[in-house]
Design an enzyme around this catalytic site. Structure first.
Site, PDB file in Angstrom:
ATOM      1  N   ASP A 100       0.817  -1.226   0.000  1.00 32.18           N
ATOM      2  CA  ASP A 100       0.000   0.000   0.000  1.00 32.18           C
ATOM      3  C   ASP A 100       0.842   1.264   0.000  1.00 32.18           C
ATOM      4  O   ASP A 100       0.321   2.363   0.203  1.00 32.18           O
ATOM      5  CB  ASP A 100      -0.971   0.001   1.190  1.00 32.18           C
ATOM      6  N   HIS A 101       2.147   1.112  -0.244  1.00 30.34           N
ATOM      7  CA  HIS A 101       3.041   2.269  -0.335  1.00 30.34           C
ATOM      8  C   HIS A 101       3.830   2.297  -1.643  1.00 30.34           C
ATOM      9  O   HIS A 101       4.581   3.238  -1.887  1.00 30.34           O
ATOM     10  CB  HIS A 101       4.000   2.294   0.859  1.00 30.34           C
ATOM     11  N   HIS A 252      -2.623   5.973   8.447  1.00 32.55           N
ATOM     12  CA  HIS A 252      -3.816   5.148   8.229  1.00 32.55           C
ATOM     13  C   HIS A 252      -4.888   5.428   9.286  1.00 32.55           C
ATOM     14  O   HIS A 252      -5.401   4.500   9.921  1.00 32.55           O
ATOM     15  CB  HIS A 252      -3.432   3.664   8.242  1.00 32.55           C
TER      16      HIS A 252
HETATM   17 ZN   LIG Z   1       3.545  -0.725   6.015  1.00 33.52          ZN
END
Ligand SMILES: [Zn+2]
Length: 268
Positions: A100-101, A252
């Protein structure tokens, strides 16, 4: 010299169980959380820190994270919203290579790539419990080959244009844009501080602390390679924020994220 501007590129959202977000603490149950990338417009160039997740990858490999992502929330879509194209990005810095990066790196073949020197080797050969975290290797021909996952590579991704410059320790990416080494969540994890002409610095915890509550209670996510280093990195982030009078932004945290400027809005 133009002043530094920061745009947050909204990358959609995912779901995790509360016991993953707050390791050994919970409570359990679904938590939907945001994913975003950080675009720094700077006199020295355009720097993109992280690139979000790839919807198709998540649906194929981790569908239980229930991705919600519109066209505007992809890297090309989010850039388009602010009048930019992927080729306008000069440098991509990845805080670490969890899926997710780094999912949007594949759209940025022309940018210079930088990360901690241990992150590509880790993506090539992750610990057994890190394999899902490092499941999107489309950012690196080297990692895709090492993992036998070259089917993930876009045709435009070559060994040449997906090679990273490796750094270590704290590094100034550009004047007033500083990377702080905060390992634990991953082997080569970085947090980011940006200084501005007209406002307090912003310290992006990145995944050293997913949420405000994580940092306040020193409770890291269940995804980590060294939890003791993870606690030390959270303490370091707190101290840095105090020393620099920096505003903390979490990676997040939906409640915090809803107060952040996104889309065409920016910080300067
Ligand atoms: Zn991470």
């Amino acid at each position: 010299m133009s002043d530094t501007k920061v745009y947050l590129l909204d990358g959609g959202s995912l779901v995790l169980d509360g016991f993953h977000v707050f390791w050994n603490k919970g409570p359990g149950g679904e938590i939907r959380f945001p994913v975003y990338s950080i675009l720094v417009e700077h006199a020295e160039g355009r720097f993109l820190i992280d690139t979000g997740y790839d919807y198709d990858h998540v649906m194929k490999v981790l569908p239980f994270e229930k991705p919600i992502q519109s066209e505007d929330q992809t890297i090309p879509g989010a850039l388009k919203k602010i009048g930019l194209e992927p080729k306008d990005i000069d440098v991509v810095f990845n805080s670490h290579f969890h899926f997710d990066h780094c999912g949007g790196n594949k759209h940025l073949p022309d940018a210079k790539k930088i990360c901690h020197k241990s992150e590509v080797p880790q993506a090539c050969n992750p610990q057994p419990f890190e394999k899902l975290g490092y499941s999107d290797v489309s950012f690196s021909a080297e990692a895709a080959e090492a993992r036998g996952m070259t089917d993930q590579l876009l045709p435009g991704t070559t060994a040449q244009n997906s090679t990273f410059e490796g750094i270590e320790g704290d590094v100034e990416l550009a004047k007033g844009v500083k990377l702080y080494f905060t390992p634990g969540h991953s082997i080569g994890h970085y947090s980011l501080m940006v200084n501005f002409a007209n406002r307090r610095p912003i310290l992006f915890t990145i995944d050293a602390a997913y949420t405000r509550q994580s940092l306040e209670t020193l409770c890291q996510a269940s995804f980590h390679i060294d939890p003791v280093a993870g606690v030390q990195s959270m303490q370091r982030v707190k101290q840095l924020a105090a020393d620099h009078d920096a505003e903390l932004f979490y990676s997040h945290d939906m409640e915090s994220f809803e107060t952040y400027r996104t889309g065409t809005l920016f910080y300067e």
